[in-house]
Motif scaffolding. Structure first.
Motif, PDB file in Angstrom:
ATOM      1  N   VAL A 352       0.863  -1.138   0.200  1.00  0.00           N
ATOM      2  CA  VAL A 352      -0.032   0.072  -0.035  1.00  0.00           C
ATOM      3  C   VAL A 352       0.932   1.140   0.046  1.00  0.00           C
ATOM      4  O   VAL A 352       0.414   2.403   0.410  1.00  0.00           O
ATOM      5  CB  VAL A 352      -1.197  -0.049   1.048  1.00  0.00           C
ATOM      6  N   GLY A 353       1.991   1.257  -0.330  1.00  0.00           N
ATOM      7  CA  GLY A 353       2.905   2.356  -0.582  1.00  0.00           C
ATOM      8  C   GLY A 353       4.447   1.847  -0.815  1.00  0.00           C
ATOM      9  O   GLY A 353       4.715   0.881  -0.877  1.00  0.00           O
ATOM     10  N   GLU A 354       5.329   2.830  -0.612  1.00  0.00           N
ATOM     11  CA  GLU A 354       6.777   2.621  -1.189  1.00  0.00           C
ATOM     12  C   GLU A 354       7.713   2.258   0.012  1.00  0.00           C
ATOM     13  O   GLU A 354       8.630   1.771  -0.210  1.00  0.00           O
ATOM     14  CB  GLU A 354       7.188   3.862  -2.040  1.00  0.00           C
ATOM     15  N   LYS A 355       7.327   2.447   1.193  1.00  0.00           N
ATOM     16  CA  LYS A 355       8.065   2.387   2.339  1.00  0.00           C
ATOM     17  C   LYS A 355       8.097   0.906   2.617  1.00  0.00           C
ATOM     18  O   LYS A 355       7.249   0.230   2.333  1.00  0.00           O
ATOM     19  CB  LYS A 355       7.604   3.024   3.464  1.00  0.00           C
ATOM     20  N   MET A 356       9.087   0.557   3.328  1.00  0.00           N
ATOM     21  CA  MET A 356       9.562  -0.906   3.599  1.00  0.00           C
ATOM     22  C   MET A 356       8.329  -1.349   4.403  1.00  0.00           C
ATOM     23  O   MET A 356       7.977  -2.488   4.421  1.00  0.00           O
ATOM     24  CB  MET A 356      10.581  -1.109   4.273  1.00  0.00           C
ATOM     25  N   GLU A 357       7.887  -0.647   5.324  1.00  0.00           N
ATOM     26  CA  GLU A 357       6.548  -0.939   6.291  1.00  0.00           C
ATOM     27  C   GLU A 357       5.336  -1.117   5.348  1.00  0.00           C
ATOM     28  O   GLU A 357       4.477  -1.569   5.920  1.00  0.00           O
ATOM     29  CB  GLU A 357       6.478   0.063   7.302  1.00  0.00           C
ATOM     30  N   ASN A 358       5.356  -0.473   4.193  1.00  0.00           N
ATOM     31  CA  ASN A 358       3.949  -0.359   3.532  1.00  0.00           C
ATOM     32  C   ASN A 358       3.619  -2.010   2.806  1.00  0.00           C
ATOM     33  O   ASN A 358       2.633  -1.926   2.083  1.00  0.00           O
ATOM     34  CB  ASN A 358       3.933   0.448   2.389  1.00  0.00           C
ATOM     35  N   LEU A 359       4.569  -2.922   3.059  1.00  0.00           N
ATOM     36  CA  LEU A 359       4.081  -4.225   2.750  1.00  0.00           C
ATOM     37  C   LEU A 359       3.642  -4.753   3.920  1.00  0.00           C
ATOM     38  O   LEU A 359       3.988  -4.910   4.838  1.00  0.00           O
ATOM     39  CB  LEU A 359       5.385  -5.221   2.431  1.00  0.00           C
ATOM     40  N   GLN A 360       1.997  -5.122   4.021  1.00  0.00           N
ATOM     41  CA  GLN A 360       1.435  -5.487   5.197  1.00  0.00           C
ATOM     42  C   GLN A 360       0.964  -6.666   4.920  1.00  0.00           C
ATOM     43  O   GLN A 360       0.656  -7.290   3.785  1.00  0.00           O
ATOM     44  CB  GLN A 360       0.085  -4.471   5.269  1.00  0.00           C
ATOM     45  N   ILE A 361       0.750  -7.470   6.196  1.00  0.00           N
ATOM     46  CA  ILE A 361       0.030  -8.694   6.055  1.00  0.00           C
ATOM     47  C   ILE A 361      -1.447  -8.534   5.830  1.00  0.00           C
ATOM     48  O   ILE A 361      -1.945  -7.435   6.442  1.00  0.00           O
ATOM     49  CB  ILE A 361       0.213  -9.312   7.671  1.00  0.00           C
ATOM     50  N   PHE A 362      -1.965  -9.119   4.985  1.00  0.00           N
ATOM     51  CA  PHE A 362      -3.436  -8.918   4.601  1.00  0.00           C
ATOM     52  C   PHE A 362      -4.369  -9.435   5.694  1.00  0.00           C
ATOM     53  O   PHE A 362      -4.512 -10.780   6.080  1.00  0.00           O
ATOM     54  CB  PHE A 362      -3.783  -9.723   3.268  1.00  0.00           C
ATOM     55  N   ASP A 363      -5.010  -8.382   5.953  1.00  0.00           N
ATOM     56  CA  ASP A 363      -6.105  -8.675   7.216  1.00  0.00           C
ATOM     57  C   ASP A 363      -7.370  -8.247   6.719  1.00  0.00           C
ATOM     58  O   ASP A 363      -7.782  -7.277   6.311  1.00  0.00           O
ATOM     59  CB  ASP A 363      -5.771  -7.842   8.436  1.00  0.00           C
ATOM     60  N   ARG A 364      -8.289  -9.413   6.503  1.00  0.00           N
ATOM     61  CA  ARG A 364      -9.445  -9.267   5.608  1.00  0.00           C
ATOM     62  C   ARG A 364     -10.508  -8.372   6.253  1.00  0.00           C
ATOM     63  O   ARG A 364     -11.165  -7.611   5.815  1.00  0.00           O
ATOM     64  CB  ARG A 364     -10.241 -10.456   5.626  1.00  0.00           C
ATOM     65  N   GLN A 365     -10.430  -8.338   7.757  1.00  0.00           N
ATOM     66  CA  GLN A 365     -11.412  -7.270   8.414  1.00  0.00           C
ATOM     67  C   GLN A 365     -10.820  -5.980   8.397  1.00  0.00           C
ATOM     68  O   GLN A 365     -11.756  -5.215   8.050  1.00  0.00           O
ATOM     69  CB  GLN A 365     -11.291  -7.766   9.900  1.00  0.00           C
ATOM     70  N   GLU A 366      -9.554  -5.835   8.537  1.00  0.00           N
ATOM     71  CA  GLU A 366      -9.100  -4.458   8.324  1.00  0.00           C
ATOM     72  C   GLU A 366      -9.234  -3.863   6.781  1.00  0.00           C
ATOM     73  O   GLU A 366      -9.620  -2.827   6.528  1.00  0.00           O
ATOM     74  CB  GLU A 366      -7.762  -4.246   8.627  1.00  0.00           C
ATOM     75  N   PHE A 367      -9.055  -4.667   5.781  1.00  0.00           N
ATOM     76  CA  PHE A 367      -9.224  -4.557   4.600  1.00  0.00           C
ATOM     77  C   PHE A 367     -10.930  -4.203   4.241  1.00  0.00           C
ATOM     78  O   PHE A 367     -11.004  -3.101   3.564  1.00  0.00           O
ATOM     79  CB  PHE A 367      -9.010  -5.676   3.716  1.00  0.00           C
ATOM     80  N   VAL A 368     -11.505  -4.996   4.453  1.00  0.00           N
ATOM     81  CA  VAL A 368     -13.092  -4.616   4.325  1.00  0.00           C
ATOM     82  C   VAL A 368     -13.683  -3.367   5.039  1.00  0.00           C
ATOM     83  O   VAL A 368     -14.408  -2.375   4.583  1.00  0.00           O
ATOM     84  CB  VAL A 368     -14.082  -5.792   4.697  1.00  0.00           C
ATOM     85  N   ASN A 369     -13.068  -3.030   6.365  1.00  0.00           N
ATOM     86  CA  ASN A 369     -13.643  -2.106   7.304  1.00  0.00           C
ATOM     87  C   ASN A 369     -12.988  -0.830   6.268  1.00  0.00           C
ATOM     88  O   ASN A 369     -13.570   0.298   6.476  1.00  0.00           O
ATOM     89  CB  ASN A 369     -12.722  -2.310   8.621  1.00  0.00           C
ATOM     90  N   SER A 370     -11.699  -0.776   6.021  1.00  0.00           N
ATOM     91  CA  SER A 370     -11.061   0.242   5.473  1.00  0.00           C
ATOM     92  C   SER A 370     -11.831   0.570   4.176  1.00  0.00           C
ATOM     93  O   SER A 370     -12.217   1.747   3.679  1.00  0.00           O
ATOM     94  CB  SER A 370      -9.838  -0.114   4.941  1.00  0.00           C
ATOM     95  N   LEU A 371     -12.555  -0.319   3.424  1.00  0.00           N
ATOM     96  CA  LEU A 371     -13.408  -0.001   2.229  1.00  0.00           C
ATOM     97  C   LEU A 371     -14.789   0.808   2.601  1.00  0.00           C
ATOM     98  O   LEU A 371     -15.257   1.719   1.717  1.00  0.00           O
ATOM     99  CB  LEU A 371     -13.715  -1.288   1.506  1.00  0.00           C
TER     100      LEU A 371
END
Length: 373
Positions: A352-371
Motif C-alpha cells: 500500500v505504499g513505497e516504504k518498507m513498512e507498507n508491505l502489510q500482512i493482509f487482514d481481511r477485516q481491516e481491508f473490508v473495514n477500510s473499504l
C-alpha cells in the motif's frame, strides 16, 4: 521506486557473495533465457562466506499500528471513492433493493475488477438475503456487501495472518517468490526481508533470477538496504545452483527464513515450469519439504491482467500464497476479492505504499473495514 539508475554490467564470479556495497543499476534490461539443462547438479562452488547475523527483535508500537491503518486507508482511497460513489449514485431515489439496484451493483462490481464470476456470486448472495428477509432497504446494502465480501475472503483463508511469523517446526522456512517482471517482485522480497528481520528472524536471500542483469543487482541493493546477506553467482548462472547454495548456507548458519527470487520472464510456460521444478528439486536435496511456500506477486493496478498472470503461473507451478502490490493510487483494489475467490489461494500480503513498512500482512477485516467505513 526511484532506487535505480544506469551503470555498467560487471561480470560476476561463480562463488556466492555477501551483500554488496550500494551502487546504481539499470532496471530495464531483458535477457534471453538460456537453454534448459536436462539435469541439475549440485553447486560446484562451496557455500562461501555469506553470513546471516542475529537479528534484533523490534516490538511493534501502538503508533506503528495506527500508522499501518492510516497507510491502508490511504492505499485503498481510490478504490473506495470509485466503488462507493458509484453505488451511491446507483441507489439514489431507491427505497428497496430491487432488480435495477442489483443490475447496477453487478456492473459496478465487474468494472471495479472484482471479476465476473465473483460478482455473480456476490449478487446471488444479496438476492438470497433479500428473499429471506423479505424487505431490505438500500441503506442496508453496504452492510450486506460488507458481510458477503468478508465471508468470501474467509472461505479462501485470505487475511488469516496478523504478524510476520513462520511455523516453529519449519527451519529454515523456504519461500520461493515468483511473478513477471515489473510487478514489484524484487521490491516485495526486500520488504519481506525487512519485516521478517524486524520480527526477530535471521533472513537470507537467494538471487536465482539470473536471466536479467538488473535482477541480481536490484536484489543486492535491497539486501544491503535491509541489512541481510544474499547468495549470488552472477548473471547467466544456473538458477537452481544458486537456490541450492542459498538453502545449504541457510541450514549451515541456522537461518530462519530463506527468500529465493526466480526468473520473471521465460519464453514459454514449459520453460517456466521446468525452471521452477528444478529449483524445487535442488532445495529438497537440503530441506526435504522445501519450498514451504510459493508466493506469487501480482500488480493489483493491472486489474484483470493480474488474474490472467495468476492463471499462467498456476498452470506452471503450485502457488500457495499471493502478494498484491501497488494498491495505493489505483481504483482496482477489487481485484483482491476476485483473485482470492477465483483461485481459492489466500492473499497473504498487500502493498500500500513505497516504504518498507507498507508491505502489510493482509487482514481481511481491516481491508473490508477500510473499504466500507
Amino acid at each position: 521506486m526511484g532506487l535505480f539508475s544506469f551503470f555498467k554490467k560487471k561480470k560476476e564470479n561463480q562463488e556466492p557473495v555477501v551483500t554488496p556495497e550500494n551502487q546504481n543499476v539499470t532496471t530495464n534490461i531483458e535477457e534471453t533465457p538460456k537453454e534448459e539443462k536436462v539435469e541439475v547438479a549440485e553447486a560446484e562452488q562451496p557455500v562461501g562466506t555469506v553470513v546471516a547475523e542475529e537479528p534484533e527483535v523490534k516490538e511493534i508500537t501502538k503508533e506503528e499500528v495506527e500508522q499501518a491503518k492510516e497507510d491502508l486507508d490511504h492505499g485503498l482511497k481510490e478504490t473506495k471513492r470509485s466503488f462507493f460513489d458509484r453505488i451511491a449514485k446507483a441507489i439514489v431515489g431507491k427505497s428497496t433493493v430491487d432488480d435495477d439496484v442489483l443490475d447496477n451493483l453487478e456492473e459496478i462490481l465487474i468494472t471495479s475488477d472484482v471479476g465476473v464470476d465473483t460478482t455473480l456470486k456476490i449478487i446471488k448472495r444479496v438476492q438470497d438475503r433479500v428473499a429471506r428477509d423479505k424487505y431490505l432497504g438500500t441503506n442496508e446494502l453496504n452492510k450486506i456487501l460488507r458481510e458477503e465480501i468478508m465471508a468470501l475472503l474467509q472461505e479462501n483463508n485470505s487475511g488469516d495472518g496478523s504478524t510476520f511469523r513462520i511455523p516453529e517446526d519449519k527451519k529454515p522456512y523456504v519461500i520461493m517468490v515468483v511473478g513477471v517482471n515489473g510487478v514489484g517482485k524484487t521490491t516485495t522480497i526486500g520488504k519481506l526481508a525487512y519485516n521478517f528481520k524486524r520480527a526477530g528472524f535471521k533472513v537470507l536471500l537467494g538471487a536465482s533470477d539470473t536471466f536479467r542483469a538488473a535482477a541480481v543487482d536490484q536484489l543486492k541493493i535491497w539486501a544491503d538496504r535491509v541489512g541481510v546477506p544474499v547468495v549470488t553467482q552472477g548473471m547467466g548462472a544456473d538458477p537452481a545452483s544458486v537456490a541450492f547454495d542459498t538453502v545449504k548456507s541457510a541450514v549451515a548458519q541456522d537461518v530462519d527464513v530463506v527468500l529465493i527470487d526466480t526468473a520473471g520472464r521465460l519464453h514459454n510456460k514449459v520453460n517456466l515450469m521446468n525452471e521452477l521444478s528444478k529449483i524445487k528439486k535442488v532445495c529438497q536435496k537440503v530441506v526435504p519439504d522445501a519450498p514451504h511456500e510459493v508466493l506469487l506477486v501480482l500488480d493489483a493496478s493491472t486489474g484483470q491482467n493480474a488474474i490472467e498472470q495468476a492463471k499462467q503461473f498456476m498452470a506452471a507451478t503450485d502457488i500457495t500464497a499471493m502478494a498484491l502490490t501497488k494498491l495505493d493510487g489505483t481504483a482496482k483494489g477489487g481485484v483482491v476479492i476476485g483473485i482470492s475467490d477465483q483461485f481459492k489461494i489466500p492473499v497473504k500480503y498487500i502493498g500500500v505504499g513505497e516504504k518498507m513498512e507498507n508491505l502489510q500482512i493482509f487482514d481481511r477485516q481491516e481491508f473490508v473495514n477500510s473499504l466500507f467505513d
